[in-house]
Design a protein around this motif. Structure first.
Motif, mmCIF file in Angstrom:
data_model
loop_
_atom_site.group_PDB
_atom_site.id
_atom_site.type_symbol
_atom_site.label_atom_id
_atom_site.label_comp_id
_atom_site.label_asym_id
_atom_site.label_seq_id
_atom_site.Cartn_x
_atom_site.Cartn_y
_atom_site.Cartn_z
ATOM 1 N N ASN A 75 0.807 -1.207 0.000
ATOM 2 C CA ASN A 75 0.000 0.000 0.000
ATOM 3 C C ASN A 75 0.854 1.277 0.000
ATOM 4 O OD1 ASN A 75 -2.492 1.112 -0.363
ATOM 5 N ND2 ASN A 75 -3.058 1.072 1.788
ATOM 6 N N GLU A 76 2.111 1.153 -0.424
ATOM 7 C CA GLU A 76 2.982 2.317 -0.528
ATOM 8 C C GLU A 76 2.673 3.075 -1.817
ATOM 9 O OE1 GLU A 76 7.696 3.586 -0.864
ATOM 10 O OE2 GLU A 76 7.194 1.537 -0.309
ATOM 11 N N TYR A 77 2.543 4.369 -1.706
ATOM 12 C CA TYR A 77 2.253 5.233 -2.844
ATOM 13 C C TYR A 77 3.397 5.194 -3.850
ATOM 14 C CZ TYR A 77 1.692 9.559 -5.477
ATOM 15 O OH TYR A 77 1.584 10.476 -6.481
ATOM 16 N N MET A 78 3.055 4.942 -5.122
ATOM 17 C CA MET A 78 4.041 4.895 -6.209
ATOM 18 C C MET A 78 3.859 6.027 -7.210
ATOM 19 S SD MET A 78 6.170 2.356 -5.931
ATOM 20 C CE MET A 78 6.260 2.192 -4.166
ATOM 21 N N GLY A 79 2.635 6.569 -7.293
ATOM 22 C CA GLY A 79 2.369 7.632 -8.259
ATOM 23 C C GLY A 79 0.897 7.968 -8.295
ATOM 24 N N THR A 80 0.558 8.875 -9.184
ATOM 25 C CA THR A 80 -0.826 9.315 -9.357
ATOM 26 C C THR A 80 -1.220 9.118 -10.813
ATOM 27 O OG1 THR A 80 -0.573 10.990 -7.626
ATOM 28 C CG2 THR A 80 -2.410 11.283 -9.152
ATOM 29 N N ILE A 81 -2.440 8.645 -11.013
ATOM 30 C CA ILE A 81 -3.010 8.500 -12.353
ATOM 31 C C ILE A 81 -4.390 9.128 -12.319
ATOM 32 C CG2 ILE A 81 -3.921 6.174 -11.936
ATOM 33 C CD1 ILE A 81 -3.046 5.568 -14.908
ATOM 34 N N SER A 82 -4.733 9.838 -13.381
ATOM 35 C CA SER A 82 -5.945 10.658 -13.346
ATOM 36 C C SER A 82 -6.754 10.573 -14.627
ATOM 37 C CB SER A 82 -5.570 12.127 -13.130
ATOM 38 O OG SER A 82 -4.776 12.299 -11.988
ATOM 39 N N LEU A 83 -8.048 10.777 -14.458
ATOM 40 C CA LEU A 83 -8.982 11.095 -15.534
ATOM 41 C C LEU A 83 -9.520 12.467 -15.179
ATOM 42 C CD1 LEU A 83 -10.833 7.684 -15.829
ATOM 43 C CD2 LEU A 83 -9.263 8.677 -17.515
ATOM 44 N N LYS A 84 -9.156 13.477 -15.970
ATOM 45 C CA LYS A 84 -9.469 14.868 -15.647
ATOM 46 C C LYS A 84 -10.397 15.458 -16.696
ATOM 47 C CE LYS A 84 -5.188 16.232 -16.018
ATOM 48 N NZ LYS A 84 -3.973 17.040 -15.935
ATOM 49 N N TYR A 85 -10.971 16.598 -16.326
ATOM 50 C CA TYR A 85 -11.796 17.372 -17.260
ATOM 51 C C TYR A 85 -12.848 16.495 -17.953
ATOM 52 C CZ TYR A 85 -7.657 20.219 -16.541
ATOM 53 O OH TYR A 85 -6.599 20.883 -15.983
ATOM 54 N N ILE A 86 -13.548 15.706 -17.169
ATOM 55 C CA ILE A 86 -14.554 14.819 -17.745
ATOM 56 C C ILE A 86 -15.688 15.655 -18.326
ATOM 57 C CG2 ILE A 86 -16.210 12.980 -17.292
ATOM 58 C CD1 ILE A 86 -14.260 11.960 -15.120
ATOM 59 N N ASP A 87 -15.975 15.396 -19.584
ATOM 60 C CA ASP A 87 -17.073 16.041 -20.294
ATOM 61 C C ASP A 87 -18.131 14.964 -20.505
ATOM 62 O OD1 ASP A 87 -18.854 16.954 -22.265
ATOM 63 O OD2 ASP A 87 -17.314 18.165 -23.244
ATOM 64 N N TRP A 88 -19.194 15.030 -19.713
ATOM 65 C CA TRP A 88 -20.212 13.977 -19.749
ATOM 66 C C TRP A 88 -21.056 14.047 -21.005
ATOM 67 C CZ3 TRP A 88 -19.442 9.839 -17.157
ATOM 68 C CH2 TRP A 88 -18.684 9.902 -15.987
ATOM 69 N N ASP A 89 -21.155 15.202 -21.638
ATOM 70 C CA ASP A 89 -21.885 15.286 -22.905
ATOM 71 C C ASP A 89 -21.092 14.589 -24.013
ATOM 72 O OD1 ASP A 89 -24.046 16.712 -21.830
ATOM 73 O OD2 ASP A 89 -23.014 18.627 -22.122
ATOM 74 N N ALA A 90 -19.812 14.872 -24.083
ATOM 75 C CA ALA A 90 -18.951 14.262 -25.102
ATOM 76 C C ALA A 90 -18.454 12.882 -24.669
ATOM 77 C CB ALA A 90 -17.761 15.169 -25.396
ATOM 78 N N LYS A 91 -18.644 12.558 -23.396
ATOM 79 C CA LYS A 91 -18.154 11.294 -22.819
ATOM 80 C C LYS A 91 -16.648 11.145 -23.045
ATOM 81 C CE LYS A 91 -22.493 8.835 -23.014
ATOM 82 N NZ LYS A 91 -22.872 8.259 -21.784
ATOM 83 N N SER A 92 -15.911 12.199 -22.653
ATOM 84 C CA SER A 92 -14.465 12.200 -22.825
ATOM 85 C C SER A 92 -13.787 12.657 -21.542
ATOM 86 C CB SER A 92 -14.054 13.110 -23.984
ATOM 87 O OG SER A 92 -14.292 14.462 -23.659
#
Length: 178
Positions: free
Chosen positions: A65-82
């Motif tokens: 459970n040691e932190y190795m990094g961060t991964i993200s899904l940002k700026y979600i546009d629910w209309d464009a589904k992106s």
């Protein structure tokens, strides 16, 4: 390896990669200016954004459970589904296939849980290591914008890559190991 919520105890290890000049030279934000207080505020905001489904920032953690990094899904546009994808790893996590594994986990989440149509990313052209990863995973190069961002006072180009739902499904089917 697991993906989990970011936690207060991750702050020192997050600052480790943020303050590493070899890692942060490719960032589109000034990570050198990050402090423990700013990272704590980011973690709190990430929790709120996950509840409102604006962004998802996950900690990549090892079997202890040691932190190795961060991964993200940002700026979600629910209309464009992106959504925009981003990843950063501590130096000790690099070269161990962690980025590949974590990226596929977050793509599975994006396409199979959130039901997105597209995940995209931008990357500096000189970040060859990241580009190799993205292309190996199956992201498709779309083009390059010239001098569209200023990093430390220097205008830089950005490459854009994408993965559409059908491309993800096709690539996953071809790569039965995923």
């Amino acid at each position: 390896m697991i993906l989990r919520c970011l936690r207060r105890e991750d702050i020192p290890k997050m600052l480790e990669w943020m303050h590493d000049p070899e890692i942060n030279r490719y960032f589109q934000f000034d990570a050198q200016q990050m402090t423990a207080e700013k990272v704590q505020a980011f973690i709190q905001k990430a929790g709120i954004q996950a509840k409102t489904k604006e962004c998802f920032h996950f900690a990549i953690a090892d079997e202890n459970n040691e932190y190795m990094g961060t991964i993200s899904l940002k700026y979600i546009d629910w209309d464009a589904k992106s959504a925009e994808y981003a990843i950063s790893l501590r130096k000790i996590a690099q070269g161990r296939q962690i980025a590949f594994w974590a990226t596929w986990e977050v793509l599975n989440y994006a396409f199979e849980v959130l039901l997105l149509q597209q995940v995209y990313l931008t990357v500096l052209p000189e970040n060859a290591k990241a580009i190799r990863l993205y292309e190996r995973i199956g992201f498709i190069y779309e083009g390059e914008s010239k001098e569209c961002i200023s990093i430390r006072g220097e205008y830089k180009n950005l490459r854009r890559y994408r993965m559409l739902l059908q491309e993800y499904l096709d690539y996953k089917k071809e790569s039965k190991k995923l």
